[in-house]
Design a protein around this motif. Structure first.
Motif, short mmCIF file in Angstrom:
data_model
loop_
_atom_site.label_atom_id
_atom_site.label_comp_id
_atom_site.label_asym_id
_atom_site.label_seq_id
_atom_site.Cartn_x
_atom_site.Cartn_y
_atom_site.Cartn_z
N HIS A 99 1.98 -42.28 -7.39
CA HIS A 99 1.14 -41.72 -8.46
C HIS A 99 0.02 -40.92 -7.83
O HIS A 99 -0.63 -41.38 -6.89
CB HIS A 99 0.56 -42.82 -9.35
CG HIS A 99 1.55 -43.37 -10.32
ND1 HIS A 99 2.42 -44.39 -10.01
CD2 HIS A 99 1.83 -43.00 -11.60
CE1 HIS A 99 3.17 -44.65 -11.06
NE2 HIS A 99 2.85 -43.83 -12.03
N VAL A 100 -0.22 -39.73 -8.37
CA VAL A 100 -1.32 -38.87 -7.94
C VAL A 100 -2.15 -38.58 -9.18
O VAL A 100 -1.60 -38.26 -10.24
CB VAL A 100 -0.81 -37.55 -7.32
CG1 VAL A 100 -1.96 -36.62 -6.96
CG2 VAL A 100 0.06 -37.83 -6.09
N THR A 101 -3.46 -38.71 -9.06
CA THR A 101 -4.35 -38.39 -10.17
C THR A 101 -5.10 -37.11 -9.86
O THR A 101 -5.74 -37.00 -8.81
CB THR A 101 -5.35 -39.53 -10.44
OG1 THR A 101 -4.60 -40.72 -10.74
CG2 THR A 101 -6.26 -39.20 -11.61
N PHE A 102 -5.00 -36.15 -10.75
CA PHE A 102 -5.76 -34.92 -10.63
C PHE A 102 -7.05 -35.10 -11.42
O PHE A 102 -7.01 -35.48 -12.59
CB PHE A 102 -4.96 -33.74 -11.19
CG PHE A 102 -3.79 -33.37 -10.34
CD1 PHE A 102 -3.90 -32.38 -9.37
CD2 PHE A 102 -2.58 -34.02 -10.49
CE1 PHE A 102 -2.82 -32.05 -8.57
CE2 PHE A 102 -1.49 -33.71 -9.70
CZ PHE A 102 -1.61 -32.71 -8.73
N LEU A 103 -8.16 -34.87 -10.76
CA LEU A 103 -9.46 -34.95 -11.41
C LEU A 103 -10.03 -33.54 -11.49
O LEU A 103 -10.20 -32.87 -10.46
CB LEU A 103 -10.41 -35.84 -10.61
CG LEU A 103 -9.97 -37.29 -10.44
CD1 LEU A 103 -10.88 -38.03 -9.48
CD2 LEU A 103 -9.92 -37.99 -11.79
N THR A 104 -10.30 -33.10 -12.70
CA THR A 104 -10.82 -31.75 -12.90
C THR A 104 -12.21 -31.84 -13.52
O THR A 104 -12.37 -32.34 -14.63
CB THR A 104 -9.88 -30.92 -13.80
OG1 THR A 104 -8.57 -30.96 -13.24
CG2 THR A 104 -10.36 -29.48 -13.89
N GLY A 105 -13.18 -31.35 -12.77
CA GLY A 105 -14.54 -31.28 -13.26
C GLY A 105 -14.73 -29.98 -14.01
O GLY A 105 -14.22 -28.93 -13.60
N VAL A 106 -15.45 -30.04 -15.11
CA VAL A 106 -15.76 -28.83 -15.88
C VAL A 106 -17.23 -28.88 -16.27
O VAL A 106 -17.76 -29.94 -16.63
CB VAL A 106 -14.84 -28.67 -17.12
CG1 VAL A 106 -14.99 -29.84 -18.08
CG2 VAL A 106 -15.06 -27.34 -17.81
N ALA A 107 -17.88 -27.73 -16.16
CA ALA A 107 -19.30 -27.61 -16.53
C ALA A 107 -19.48 -26.37 -17.39
O ALA A 107 -18.83 -25.35 -17.15
CB ALA A 107 -20.17 -27.51 -15.28
N LEU A 108 -20.34 -26.48 -18.38
CA LEU A 108 -20.73 -25.32 -19.18
C LEU A 108 -22.25 -25.25 -19.15
O LEU A 108 -22.93 -26.13 -19.69
CB LEU A 108 -20.22 -25.43 -20.62
CG LEU A 108 -20.57 -24.22 -21.51
CD1 LEU A 108 -19.86 -22.96 -21.01
CD2 LEU A 108 -20.20 -24.49 -22.97
N LEU A 109 -22.75 -24.23 -18.49
CA LEU A 109 -24.19 -24.02 -18.34
C LEU A 109 -24.65 -22.92 -19.29
O LEU A 109 -24.10 -21.82 -19.29
CB LEU A 109 -24.52 -23.61 -16.89
CG LEU A 109 -25.95 -23.14 -16.63
CD1 LEU A 109 -26.94 -24.29 -16.77
CD2 LEU A 109 -26.05 -22.50 -15.25
N ASN A 110 -25.66 -23.23 -20.10
CA ASN A 110 -26.35 -22.20 -20.88
C ASN A 110 -27.51 -21.75 -19.99
O ASN A 110 -28.51 -22.45 -19.86
CB ASN A 110 -26.85 -22.79 -22.21
CG ASN A 110 -27.56 -21.75 -23.05
OD1 ASN A 110 -28.23 -20.87 -22.54
ND2 ASN A 110 -27.43 -21.89 -24.36
N SER A 111 -27.36 -20.59 -19.36
CA SER A 111 -28.38 -20.16 -18.40
C SER A 111 -29.67 -19.72 -19.08
O SER A 111 -30.70 -19.60 -18.42
CB SER A 111 -27.84 -19.05 -17.48
OG SER A 111 -27.44 -17.92 -18.23
N ALA A 112 -29.65 -19.53 -20.40
CA ALA A 112 -30.87 -19.20 -21.13
C ALA A 112 -31.74 -20.43 -21.34
O ALA A 112 -32.96 -20.37 -21.27
CB ALA A 112 -30.53 -18.55 -22.48
N THR A 113 -31.10 -21.59 -21.60
CA THR A 113 -31.85 -22.82 -21.87
C THR A 113 -31.87 -23.77 -20.68
O THR A 113 -32.68 -24.70 -20.64
CB THR A 113 -31.23 -23.58 -23.06
OG1 THR A 113 -29.92 -24.03 -22.71
CG2 THR A 113 -31.18 -22.70 -24.31
#
Length: 192
Positions: A99-113
């Motif tokens: 078994h292999v687990t893929f870990l995907t990080g995701v970020a959403l930055l509001n650069s105004a705030t």
């Protein structure tokens, strides 16, 4: 809506983001992607996703910036991008039948705030039993040297899987769209 920027040079992530039918630009972030000593894999991908988004904030001060990063985990070992044929063979031989687990990080930055939403989306695969000739054929065809764990699952890599488990198949390719849509909605973006 603030303009969208994808903090990635990955053509796979651009293809995924295009599925949302939202206009976006992309730029390659310049960050150090090395793991900090004993950093857990989940923390690693979340940190790198955030850092990729933050790396573009000065150049794009009023944007929604998307960062993403992925690793494959086999037991306690983190499998990054192999970069070479030999390293890819080694990774795939180790993964054979496991078994292999893929870990995907995701970020959403509001650069105004300055507000940054960050998450990690796991996706597990059970690998088929693989022999060296099959691995070498796969590597010659796909050349997945820029893919975590040597898996290019949007192509022939899916033939290496026996079964999969997860809530968002797009996370396997490197950008979890279901989670990203949640983040965009929180920022007031209307996604069709």
């Amino acid at each position: 809506m603030l303009p969208l920027i994808l903090a990635s040079s990955s053509p796979y992530r651009r293809e995924l983001l295009a599925r949302l039918h939202l206009p976006f630009d992309w730029a390659s972030p310049d960050i150090d992607e090395r793991r900090i000593d004993d950093e857990p894999a989940v923390d690693l991908v979340k940190r790198l996703a955030r850092e990729k988004a933050l790396a573009l904030a000065d150049r794009h001060p009023a944007h929604l910036i998307i960062g993403s990063d992925q690793v494959a985990v086999l037991g306690e070992q983190i499998l990054g991008k192999p970069h070479t044929f030999d390293k890819a063979c080694e990774q795939l031989l180790a993964a054979s039948g496991n078994h292999v687990t893929f870990l995907t990080g995701v970020a959403l930055l509001n650069s105004a705030t300055g507000e940054c939403q960050v998450d990690c989306v796991p996706f597990s695969v059970h690998m088929r039993d693989l022999d060296l000739p099959r691995i070498e054929r796969y590597l010659r065809i796909e050349q997945p040297y820029d893919c975590a764990g040597s898996f290019k699952c949007e192509g022939l890599g899916v033939s290496l899987f026996q079964d999969t488990h997860g809530c968002d198949a797009t996370s396997l390719i490197g950008l979890p769209l279901i989670r990203l849509v949640d983040m965009l909605i929180k920022e007031g973006v209307s996604v069709p």
